[in-house]
Design an enzyme around this catalytic site. Structure first.
Site, mmCIF file in Angstrom:
data_model
loop_
_atom_site.group_PDB
_atom_site.id
_atom_site.type_symbol
_atom_site.label_atom_id
_atom_site.label_comp_id
_atom_site.label_asym_id
_atom_site.label_seq_id
_atom_site.Cartn_x
_atom_site.Cartn_y
_atom_site.Cartn_z
ATOM 1 N N SER A 219 0.852 -1.343 -0.210
ATOM 2 C CA SER A 219 0.124 -0.130 -0.096
ATOM 3 C C SER A 219 0.857 1.123 0.069
ATOM 4 O O SER A 219 1.910 1.119 0.142
ATOM 5 C CB SER A 219 -1.080 0.056 1.254
ATOM 6 O OG SER A 219 -0.274 0.474 2.375
ATOM 7 N N LYS A 220 0.265 2.521 -0.089
ATOM 8 C CA LYS A 220 0.710 3.569 -0.214
ATOM 9 C C LYS A 220 1.759 3.926 1.093
ATOM 10 O O LYS A 220 2.703 4.571 1.066
ATOM 11 C CB LYS A 220 -0.321 4.764 -0.055
ATOM 12 C CG LYS A 220 0.068 5.683 -0.833
ATOM 13 C CD LYS A 220 -1.104 6.862 -0.986
ATOM 14 C CE LYS A 220 -0.620 8.284 -0.754
ATOM 15 N NZ LYS A 220 -1.552 9.220 -1.365
ATOM 16 N N ARG A 221 1.544 3.260 2.077
ATOM 17 C CA ARG A 221 2.095 3.456 3.548
ATOM 18 C C ARG A 221 3.542 2.586 3.454
ATOM 19 O O ARG A 221 4.367 2.865 4.380
ATOM 20 C CB ARG A 221 1.269 3.303 4.655
ATOM 21 C CG ARG A 221 0.360 4.394 4.933
ATOM 22 C CD ARG A 221 -0.879 4.072 6.021
ATOM 23 N NE ARG A 221 -1.497 2.730 5.738
ATOM 24 C CZ ARG A 221 -2.596 2.775 4.969
ATOM 25 N NH1 ARG A 221 -2.938 4.001 4.494
ATOM 26 N NH2 ARG A 221 -3.232 1.574 4.466
#
Ligand code: GLU
Length: 448
Positions: A219-221
């Protein structure tokens, strides 16, 4: 059939490495087949659509060297190779969408419903032929069994993603849709729309997901998810491109470092791996080191000069030969261009800041006579090359009965302000006698 493929990102202000890989696979397929690679910015969501968000995509693709082949002539948005050709922007194509929606309405293939326009979806499961995952049958969900129709234009007049994506693929003559597996289920709607417009859909190749080291969808994180991280941390673009190639594709014989020209020759869609790819930052880091090790000196200079400019060091103030000689001493030791800062900043500073790494002990008064003798020995040298310096240090240490470390360590601190860096005698030779003596004099004057 001439291949036409596209990368169709939405400007979110973030270029995920999954997106970068999708762009790369499209580009590779276009280059492999002699086809056309199109960049289409899917920016119909006006709220999120900013120039900065578009720039993130354009700069990312430029950094990776993924040049696009066509687009409307545009003054300010330039591609890396095609000069004045900008990407396509969906926000500039709304008449096409209106025209197509009217056609669907007039053929009874869509209808108005509470101010929105809905598409009459087929009632049977859709088979999605996919070049990577094979035939996938998309069954209707329970809700779709009751009403499979879906909105194509919202009541506020906004056309939805499925509609504009299909219309553009159709009008741009896209032959192969290569995109992330998260879009696989959307393809049922897309195929139905293509048929409603009276054309056969393009071929599909859905690329498996990228998983983080924990094994869940990256994910983006997750660390390393943004392409910008690699730009900022000083990776070589060719290493990142090579690594992205290996995320879901693999040449025979488990090779890891494969030059892009060779990937272009070998790349084909059926060889995209069906299983999810596991992201491995250590492997990318290793590959980056390999690229730097085997890189030409000129390429190293180019990337190192960029890395120094990013931290505000302008190497243009110095003669080119000096810059080149300075950076040559860093190449064997650097694994990431971000490290060029600690390996080379002292070459380009007028005054060394001793506060960072030198300790009080390093410059203690009792060291002063030793360093004074070293300074005098250096001042007497006519030749100032690495071999002469090496011999001078050794001779002085032997004559005075000191261990060589008592000279080498402070000399490094005096010349560079740092405890580690390029080979000492080489860096001193590059700095040259005048700079070295200045640095010695300044350090000695601080020693009381
Ligand atoms: N704008 C979509 C996305 O960014 C495009 C999907 C596609 O490639 O068709 O996910």
């Amino acid at each position: 059939m001439k291949v036409r493929v596209r990368f169709a990102p939405s400007p979110t202000g973030f270029l995920h490495i999954g997106g970068a890989r999708t762009a790369l696979f499209n580009w590779l397929y276009a280059r492999h087949t002699g086809g056309t690679f199109i960049l289409r910015i899917e920016d119909t969501d006006a709220a999120r659509n900013t120039q900065e968000a578009v720039d993130v995509i354009l700069n990312g693709l430029r950094w990776l060297g993924l040049d696009w082949d066509e687009g409307p002539i545009s003054g300010d948005v330039t591609g890396p190779s095609k000069g004045d050709r900008g990407p396509y922007f969906q926000s500039q194509r709304s008449e096409n969408y209106q025209r197509r929606v009217e056609a669907l309405l007039s053929h009874g293939l869509a209808y108005e419903h509470e101010g929105a326009v809905k598409f009459k979806m087929q009632r049977e499961p859709v088979v999605i032929p996919d070049l990577v995952v094979g035939n996938v049958t998309r069954e209707l969900t329970d809700r779709e069994k009751m009403d499979p129709d879906f909105v194509i234009v919202r009541s506020d007049g906004q056309p939805v993603f499925h509609l504009v994506n299909v219309i553009d693929d159709l009008e741009m003559g896209i032959t192969h849709v290569i995109r992330g597996e998260d879009h696989l289920t959307n393809s049922a709607k897309h195929i139905a729309l293509f048929r409603a417009f009276g054309v056969e859909p393009p071929k599909y190749a859905h690329i498996p997901l990228i998983l983080n080291p924990e094994g869940t969808k990256m994910s983006k994180r997750d660390k390393g998810a943004s392409l910008m991280t690699y730009v900022e941390e000083g990776y070589a673009p060719e290493a990142v491109v090579n690594y992205l190639c290996l995320l879901g594709w693999s040449p025979k014989g488990n090779r890891e470092k494969v030059p892009i020209q060779e990937v272009i020759e070998l790349f084909d869609l059926p060889q995209i791996l069906r299983h999810n790819a596991r992201f491995d930052l250590n492997k990318l880091h290793w590959l980056n080191g390999e690229y730097i090790r085997e890189m030409t000196a000129d390429r190293f200079h180019e990337l190192a000069v960029h890395a120094l400019a990013r931290i505000g060091i302008d190497t243009n103030r110095f003669p080119l030969d000096y810059v080149k000689a300075a950076l040559d001493t860093c190449k064997p030791k650097v694994k990431l261009f971000a490290e060029v800062r600690t390996f080379a900043d002292f070459y380009f500073k007028d005054e060394i800041d001793y506060a960072t790494e030198a300790t009080a002990q390093d410059f203690a008064p009792e060291a002063k006579p030793r360093l004074q003798q070293l300074r005098d020995a250096l001042a007497g040298l006519e030749k100032f090359d690495a071999d002469t310096l090496n011999a001078t240090f050794k001779a002085l240490a032997a004559r005075a009965g000191w261990s060589i470390g008592l000279l080498v360590h402070p000399a490094r601190l005096i010349c560079t302000g740092r405890a580690v860096g390029p080979s000492l005698y080489h860096l001193m030779a590059v700095l040259g006698k005048e700079r070295v003596l200045q640095r010695f004099d300044r350090a000695l004057s601080r020693m009381g």
